[in-house]
Structures are given as C-alpha cells and as structure tokens.
Design a protein around this motif. Sequence first.
Motif, short mmCIF file in Angstrom:
data_model
loop_
_atom_site.label_atom_id
_atom_site.label_comp_id
_atom_site.label_asym_id
_atom_site.label_seq_id
_atom_site.Cartn_x
_atom_site.Cartn_y
_atom_site.Cartn_z
N MET A 184 -18.01 6.31 -35.56
CA MET A 184 -17.10 5.16 -35.54
C MET A 184 -15.86 5.52 -36.35
O MET A 184 -15.98 6.11 -37.43
CB MET A 184 -17.77 3.95 -36.18
N PRO A 185 -14.68 5.13 -35.85
CA PRO A 185 -13.46 5.46 -36.60
C PRO A 185 -13.42 4.84 -37.99
O PRO A 185 -13.97 3.77 -38.23
CB PRO A 185 -12.35 4.87 -35.71
N ARG A 186 -12.76 5.57 -38.90
CA ARG A 186 -12.55 5.07 -40.27
C ARG A 186 -11.19 4.38 -40.34
O ARG A 186 -10.30 4.67 -39.54
CB ARG A 186 -12.55 6.23 -41.25
N GLU B 149 -17.27 2.42 -23.76
CA GLU B 149 -17.10 3.39 -24.85
C GLU B 149 -16.64 2.75 -26.16
O GLU B 149 -16.56 3.44 -27.18
CB GLU B 149 -16.12 4.49 -24.43
N SER B 150 -16.31 1.45 -26.15
CA SER B 150 -15.93 0.79 -27.40
C SER B 150 -17.07 0.94 -28.40
O SER B 150 -18.24 0.70 -28.06
CB SER B 150 -15.67 -0.70 -27.13
N CYS B 151 -16.74 1.31 -29.63
CA CYS B 151 -17.82 1.51 -30.61
C CYS B 151 -18.29 0.18 -31.18
O CYS B 151 -19.32 0.13 -31.85
CB CYS B 151 -17.37 2.45 -31.73
N GLY B 152 -17.53 -0.90 -30.96
CA GLY B 152 -17.97 -2.23 -31.36
C GLY B 152 -17.59 -2.63 -32.77
O GLY B 152 -17.94 -3.72 -33.23
N LYS B 153 -16.83 -1.77 -33.46
CA LYS B 153 -16.52 -2.07 -34.87
C LYS B 153 -15.51 -3.22 -35.00
O LYS B 153 -15.58 -4.00 -35.95
CB LYS B 153 -15.98 -0.80 -35.52
N CYS B 154 -14.55 -3.32 -34.07
CA CYS B 154 -13.54 -4.40 -34.19
C CYS B 154 -13.73 -5.43 -33.08
O CYS B 154 -13.91 -5.07 -31.91
CB CYS B 154 -12.11 -3.89 -34.10
N THR B 155 -13.60 -6.71 -33.45
CA THR B 155 -13.84 -7.79 -32.49
C THR B 155 -12.89 -7.75 -31.29
O THR B 155 -13.35 -7.87 -30.15
CB THR B 155 -13.75 -9.15 -33.22
N PRO B 156 -11.57 -7.59 -31.49
CA PRO B 156 -10.70 -7.62 -30.30
C PRO B 156 -11.08 -6.57 -29.26
O PRO B 156 -11.01 -6.82 -28.06
CB PRO B 156 -9.30 -7.35 -30.86
N CYS B 157 -11.50 -5.40 -29.72
CA CYS B 157 -11.87 -4.34 -28.79
C CYS B 157 -13.24 -4.60 -28.20
O CYS B 157 -13.42 -4.59 -26.97
CB CYS B 157 -11.83 -2.98 -29.50
N ARG B 158 -14.22 -4.90 -29.05
CA ARG B 158 -15.59 -5.10 -28.56
C ARG B 158 -15.65 -6.26 -27.57
O ARG B 158 -16.14 -6.12 -26.45
CB ARG B 158 -16.51 -5.37 -29.75
N THR C 13 -4.40 -4.46 -33.03
CA THR C 13 -5.16 -5.36 -33.90
C THR C 13 -6.46 -4.69 -34.30
O THR C 13 -7.33 -5.33 -34.88
CB THR C 13 -5.52 -6.65 -33.15
N THR C 14 -6.60 -3.44 -33.96
CA THR C 14 -7.88 -2.76 -34.07
C THR C 14 -7.78 -1.53 -34.98
O THR C 14 -6.67 -1.10 -35.31
CB THR C 14 -8.34 -2.30 -32.68
N ILE C 15 -8.93 -0.96 -35.32
CA ILE C 15 -8.94 0.19 -36.22
C ILE C 15 -8.39 1.44 -35.53
O ILE C 15 -7.71 2.25 -36.13
CB ILE C 15 -10.38 0.44 -36.74
N CYS C 16 -8.68 1.59 -34.26
CA CYS C 16 -8.19 2.77 -33.54
C CYS C 16 -7.54 2.34 -32.23
O CYS C 16 -7.63 1.18 -31.83
CB CYS C 16 -9.34 3.76 -33.33
N PRO C 17 -6.89 3.24 -31.53
CA PRO C 17 -6.16 2.83 -30.31
C PRO C 17 -7.03 2.61 -29.08
O PRO C 17 -6.49 2.33 -28.02
CB PRO C 17 -5.21 4.02 -30.06
N LEU C 18 -8.36 2.73 -29.18
CA LEU C 18 -9.16 2.57 -27.96
C LEU C 18 -9.00 1.18 -27.34
O LEU C 18 -8.83 1.04 -26.13
CB LEU C 18 -10.63 2.88 -28.21
N GLY C 19 -9.06 0.16 -28.18
CA GLY C 19 -8.94 -1.21 -27.65
C GLY C 19 -7.66 -1.40 -26.85
O GLY C 19 -7.70 -1.75 -25.65
N PRO C 20 -6.49 -1.14 -27.46
CA PRO C 20 -5.23 -1.27 -26.71
C PRO C 20 -5.16 -0.39 -25.46
O PRO C 20 -4.43 -0.71 -24.52
CB PRO C 20 -4.17 -0.85 -27.73
N TYR D 99 -17.29 9.01 -26.08
CA TYR D 99 -15.84 9.25 -25.99
C TYR D 99 -15.15 9.00 -27.32
O TYR D 99 -14.25 9.75 -27.72
CB TYR D 99 -15.26 8.35 -24.89
N ILE D 100 -15.57 7.95 -28.04
CA ILE D 100 -14.86 7.56 -29.26
C ILE D 100 -14.91 8.65 -30.32
O ILE D 100 -14.05 8.71 -31.21
CB ILE D 100 -15.42 6.22 -29.80
N VAL D 101 -15.86 9.55 -30.21
CA VAL D 101 -15.97 10.62 -31.20
C VAL D 101 -14.80 11.62 -31.07
O VAL D 101 -14.57 12.42 -31.96
CB VAL D 101 -17.37 11.28 -31.12
#
Length: 461
Positions: free
Chosen positions: A189-191, A346-355, A399-406, A171-173
């Motif tokens: 993974m998002p940039r 579906e979290s890609c795991g790049k940011c701690t708050p989301c992962r 707090t994350t690189i992309c909006p998936l976490g929120p 999904y993250i793609v």
Amino acid sequence: MAITDAPKIVTSRFRYDDAHTLARYEATGGYQALRKALAMPPAAVVEEVKAASLLGRGGAGFPAGVKWGFCPPGVWPRYLVVNGDESEPGTYKDRMLMERDPHQIIEGVLIASYAVGCSQAFLYVRGEMALAQERIAAALNEAYAAGYVGRNILGSEFSLDIVLHWGAGAYIVGEETALIESLEGERGMPRLKPPYFPAAKGLYLQPTIVNNIETLSNVPWIVANGAEAFSALGAETSKGTRLFAVSGHVANPGVFEVEYGVTTFRDLIYAPVYAGGIRGDRQLKAFIPGGASSPWFFEEHLDLPLEKVTVDRAGSMLGSGAIVVMDETTDAVRACHRVVRFFAAESCGKCTPCREGTTWLERILKRILDGQGRASDLELLLDVADNISPGITWPPKQTTICPLGPSAVSPVASAIRRFRHEFEAHIARNPKASGAVDATGSGAARPAALETPVPFGGHHG
Ligand SMILES: Cc1cc2nc3c(=O)[nH]c(=O)nc-3n(C[C@H](O)[C@H](O)[C@H](O)COP(=O)(O)O)c2cc1C
Ligand code: SF4
C-alpha cells in the motif's frame, strides 16, 4: 513522416536470439561502461547522467541524474530499488527488456549504485513475468560468477549485492512507496508523501533511489558514449530514445524504440516499420496515449510528437509509454468500463475516494452496459469522478494518497466528453429509465448538469 535513423540504445541487442546471455552481452560491448564508470569519481557519473537529461521512464518522467543527487549526504546505508513491476494495461516494454537484455539492466544497476554510493540493490519483478524472472536470475548468477557483481567488483573497492524479489501480482505495487512496503514484507500500500519520499525515507526508512527498468537500461549507453551523444538525440525537453508499446486494433502491435520527442503518434501507429496502421483498414476512433491512466486522444492529436511537454499541454501524458489503439467499431462505453474495472480491482482500499469511487464508477458503467442505465447515470458518473478528483482537471487534483484513484477518472471523462451519445444510446435501451433519452441522444428530459461540458483537458498545441 519523422522516422529517424537514431541509434537503438536499449534494444540494440534484440536482434540476437541469445542476447540474454553473458557471452553475447560481452561480445557486444557489455560491461565496458561499468569499467569506465569505476575509473570515474561517483559524483562525475551522476553529473554525466544529469547532463544527458535522462528522464525517468516509469511514468512521471523525473530526471534520473537529479534524483540520484537527492540522497541526503552522510546518511547510510542507502539503497537502489529497481521497479520491474510493470502492470498497467497495454504496458509491456520493461518486460521485453528483462527478457531480452537482462545484463544491460544489471550493468545499469551497477553503475547507478556506484554513482549513488550504495552496496545493496533490490530488483523487483512483477509476479506473473516467469520468463523475465528466469532470465534475470540466470543473468545475475552469470554476473556474480564473472565478478561483475559481489565484493570488490573488477578489482575495485566497490562492492554490490543485488537481491531479486518477485512480486505477487498487484498493480499498485508499481507505485514506489507501495513497492518499498512490499519489499519490507508488508501489504503493498502506498505511503504518505511527505514524509516518505523514498530518497529521504525509503526502504527501512533509509535513503532509497527508485528507478524504472528502462531508465536504468539507458545508463550503460550514456556512460559509454557520453551525455552529449545522448542529448544530441530527441527534442528539447525529451532526450534520447524511448520505448513505446503499441497494442489494440493495429496491424503490427509491438514495442518500438524511437527518437524521443521527434516521432509522432501518426508515425508510430501508421508507419509500416512500426504498428502498420489500423487492422482491416478501419478508421481510428480513439487512442490511449500513455497507459490506462492517461486521458484519451483522437484523430486531431495524431500529429503531436511523442514529447513529454507537448503531450502534457495537450491534456494527457506519455506516462508508461503504452499506446492502445481503438478502431471505429469500439464501443466507447465498454472500453471505458474495461479500464475503470481494472482500477477498481487494483485499488488498495486505503483511501475512501478511491476505494468507494472506483467501485461506484465500475458498477454504474456496468449497469449502463447491461441496459439497466438510468437517465441520471451520466450526471452520477461525473459527480463520483469529481469526488475522486475535484474539478476533473488535467493534471488531476488528488484527494487520495496516490494517483491510482484519479487515474480511473481519465477514461470516464474522456469517453463522456467525446462519446456522450453512446452512453445515452445505451441508457435509452432501458425502458424503465425515467426521462430516458432516445438513441439519437436528443432526449427531452436530460438533467441540466449533463449539458455542462466535462471540464477536462488542457490546451491543444
Ligand atoms: C499506481 C502506480 C503504478 C506505477 N507502476 C509503475 C511500474 O509498474 N513501473 C515503474 O517503473 N513505475 C511505476 N510507477 C511510478 C513509480 O512510482 C516511480 O515513479 C518510478 O518507478 C520511478 O522510476 P523512474 O524515475 O526511473 O521513472 C507507478 C506509479 C503509480 C502511481
Ligand atoms: S489512491 Fe487508491 S490505490 Fe492509491 S493509496 Fe489510495 S486507495 Fe490505495
């Protein structure tokens, strides 16, 4: 009810069984807009799309013509990337366009590429969409053979190659920078933005325009009929028509093209020409207005028009155009868990708050559902949500690189705010929950923080 007789712009050929073939496309005016565009200077095509106020249909609603103007001048090569990764639960409008009218997308890609000045476009299709892939590949072969794609298109100096790329099911793609990573052969993974805004530094770090399938499907009609005809449809800030995919507990789920900003949620959910009301004549409990990332709406929101600004102001979003209806029999905690489980997976795991955060939310909800909930779990859910998206506001702070976490915070805040008693009833099923609340939700030992209203949502209106 505001059901208008606006023309069908992107679904006009859906009534034909062979709408995916070149013969049908040409017989119904196909590729005439391309001829018209090639006779115009590229900048004039950009201006036409700008004047139409075509908002992107991929979720964020950014104006397409404005985006096309963002490529830094004099930097080459530049690319067009088409986002057909559609994977949000309840969203299936782009799939219909890919399966039913692939030439319309190809014509949109050709016109957009000509306007932006690129000679290479990439069409990225979600991995699981077998029929869409088959139809698009067949249509592209037909278009190459007929001289619509390739070198010196229709005898002009414009040349374009279109590369098809099948995703692998993440999904993250769908997030544009993750899609670009995936196209480059990297893990999706998002940039970080900045500096990786695609229009400036996109595919292979070159200027790249990323557009959604539905966005580009509108382009041939706009060029053929003019910006004025397009912007005459819809509301002040939402022009043209828009596709909405309605699913869940409705009599007639499906994808419907409606005049943008005029039709209301009530029209779409209840009118016999659309979703036909709640199955079994049950009552509405809640609905997700714009894909799994959006805060839930309720009975009092039914008369809001499907219009971007209005829905934003009411504390949610039209997002990916997916409306998921829940009837009165729905367990709000279970529904919340299902949505959160999706984001956690579906979290890609790049940011701690989301992962970490989405995983925690999912586990706490699961134990509540399993009758193992603790009296402090509601407070804990909100605390984790607050760590992912501080203040649990709308629009969300990130707090994350992309909006998936929120995005995972939306169902939690929505469900707790409206159906707190259902969470409490589940928790009360656990005899060991210390200070457990009773099933009526009037428990004596409720932590003070649970009394605080969830600070979610904007003003209604
Ligand atoms: C987690 C996530 C998933 C997304 N998935 C999609 C998608 O499946 N399709 C899509 O067009 N846009 C998706 N987007 C939005 C894209 O990043 C991008 O904004 C869009 O493709 C731009 O096209 P548009 O301007 O034509 O709407 C997603 C965004 C996020 C944060
Ligand atoms: S928010 Fe989640 S999905 Fe997005 S980049 Fe961070 S870890 Fe990955």
